[in-house]
Scaffold this motif. Sequence first.
Motif, short mmCIF file in Angstrom:
data_model
loop_
_atom_site.label_atom_id
_atom_site.label_comp_id
_atom_site.label_asym_id
_atom_site.label_seq_id
_atom_site.Cartn_x
_atom_site.Cartn_y
_atom_site.Cartn_z
N PHE A 1 2.82 15.22 -10.18
CA PHE A 1 1.56 14.52 -9.91
C PHE A 1 1.04 14.84 -8.51
O PHE A 1 -0.18 15.00 -8.31
CB PHE A 1 1.75 13.02 -10.08
CG PHE A 1 1.64 12.55 -11.50
CD1 PHE A 1 0.45 12.65 -12.18
CD2 PHE A 1 2.75 12.02 -12.16
CE1 PHE A 1 0.33 12.23 -13.50
CE2 PHE A 1 2.65 11.60 -13.47
CZ PHE A 1 1.45 11.70 -14.15
N ASN A 2 1.94 14.96 -7.55
CA ASN A 2 1.50 15.33 -6.19
C ASN A 2 0.92 16.73 -6.16
O ASN A 2 -0.10 16.98 -5.49
CB ASN A 2 2.68 15.23 -5.22
CG ASN A 2 3.11 13.80 -4.96
OD1 ASN A 2 2.34 12.87 -5.16
ND2 ASN A 2 4.35 13.62 -4.52
N ALA A 3 1.54 17.66 -6.89
CA ALA A 3 1.01 19.02 -6.94
C ALA A 3 -0.35 19.04 -7.62
O ALA A 3 -1.28 19.75 -7.17
CB ALA A 3 1.99 19.92 -7.70
N LEU A 4 -0.51 18.26 -8.69
CA LEU A 4 -1.80 18.17 -9.36
C LEU A 4 -2.86 17.59 -8.43
O LEU A 4 -4.01 18.06 -8.40
CB LEU A 4 -1.67 17.32 -10.62
CG LEU A 4 -2.95 17.12 -11.44
CD1 LEU A 4 -3.48 18.45 -11.94
CD2 LEU A 4 -2.69 16.17 -12.61
N ALA A 5 -2.49 16.57 -7.65
CA ALA A 5 -3.43 15.97 -6.70
C ALA A 5 -3.86 16.98 -5.65
O ALA A 5 -5.03 17.05 -5.27
CB ALA A 5 -2.79 14.74 -6.04
N VAL A 6 -2.90 17.80 -5.18
CA VAL A 6 -3.24 18.82 -4.18
C VAL A 6 -4.21 19.84 -4.77
O VAL A 6 -5.18 20.25 -4.11
CB VAL A 6 -1.96 19.51 -3.68
CG1 VAL A 6 -2.29 20.73 -2.84
CG2 VAL A 6 -1.11 18.54 -2.87
N VAL A 7 -3.99 20.25 -6.01
CA VAL A 7 -4.89 21.21 -6.65
C VAL A 7 -6.29 20.63 -6.79
O VAL A 7 -7.30 21.31 -6.52
CB VAL A 7 -4.33 21.61 -8.04
CG1 VAL A 7 -5.35 22.45 -8.80
CG2 VAL A 7 -3.04 22.39 -7.87
N LEU B 1 10.83 14.47 -10.45
CA LEU B 1 10.05 15.63 -10.92
C LEU B 1 8.64 15.22 -11.32
O LEU B 1 7.67 15.94 -11.08
CB LEU B 1 10.78 16.29 -12.09
CG LEU B 1 12.10 17.01 -11.76
CD1 LEU B 1 12.74 17.55 -13.03
CD2 LEU B 1 11.85 18.15 -10.76
N THR B 2 8.54 14.06 -11.96
CA THR B 2 7.21 13.57 -12.33
C THR B 2 6.35 13.32 -11.10
O THR B 2 5.16 13.66 -11.07
CB THR B 2 7.34 12.27 -13.15
OG1 THR B 2 8.15 12.52 -14.30
CG2 THR B 2 5.97 11.77 -13.58
N ARG B 3 6.95 12.72 -10.06
CA ARG B 3 6.21 12.47 -8.82
C ARG B 3 5.76 13.77 -8.17
O ARG B 3 4.63 13.89 -7.71
CB ARG B 3 7.08 11.66 -7.87
CG ARG B 3 6.32 11.17 -6.63
CD ARG B 3 7.22 10.43 -5.66
NE ARG B 3 7.93 9.35 -6.32
CZ ARG B 3 9.25 9.32 -6.52
NH1 ARG B 3 9.99 10.35 -6.13
NH2 ARG B 3 9.82 8.29 -7.12
#
Length: 280
Positions: free
Chosen positions: A14-20, A9-11
């Motif tokens: 972080f991936n979703a935040l990077a995409v944003v 879930l943490t990964r």
Amino acid sequence: MSPRTRRRLTRVAFNALAVVIIVCSVFPVYWMVNTSLLPGGVVSSPTPHLWPDQLTFDNYADVWVEGGIVSALGASFAVTAITVVASLLFAFAASVALSRYRFRSRRSFIVAVLVVQMIPAESLIISTFRILDGWQLINTILGLGLVYIALVLPFTIWTLRSFVDGIPVELEEAAMIDGCTRSGAFWRITFPLLAPGLVATGIFAFIQAWNEFLYALVILTRPEAQTLPIWLRAFVQATKATDWSVVMAASTLMAIPVIVFFLLVQRRMAGGLVAGAVKG
């Protein structure tokens, strides 16, 4: 919740935040290009167009044919080339001297470089103008290039010095044991490893010289000698009511050389990390 699920879930978070972050960074560039491909009447309408559904290249034709961008493009290329080449040469020599040699006032020079970086460039405009005027370098590419070199040199020296410090001197000593001279060891072993630093400082110098506005506005007063940022300002003023589609087309053309330069050197930036290895 198991540790494995928590890590997953943490990964994902972080991936979703990077995409944003990537979308927020890329969207202004996309909007600029999209606007440049739409007619002026469509751009000024209250209905937003998220893609060029009425594709046109007339804006680019207006900029290239009627806007007089060619002379400004040549001036920007000339002053940028002078700035990048000269700043890299001077910064390379200074960084090697500061990192590899011990001499009197070395620490004072390092502190002076750091202090110069803290001085606001705007506070030096009047004195810089008077100096260039006394040298008869107002409205010249050489005069503006000298100013840009002085502006970017402290940062390039500081950055390159960090790269040189990060390369162990033992690599050169090992090459000298194998029969290389001191200069040969430097150019064959150390210099290839400096490629990432040279590329990074070159990109910084390129962007600074290409996009700088204030000093170019003060030093280059003749229309035929103006660089692209000054030309764009004059071009917008000359059109009376701002045609944002044409302005975005001009801005896109201004951004293309920076993107092309980065694409040309980014491989060298990564390749320099593994170049120059010594034999085992």
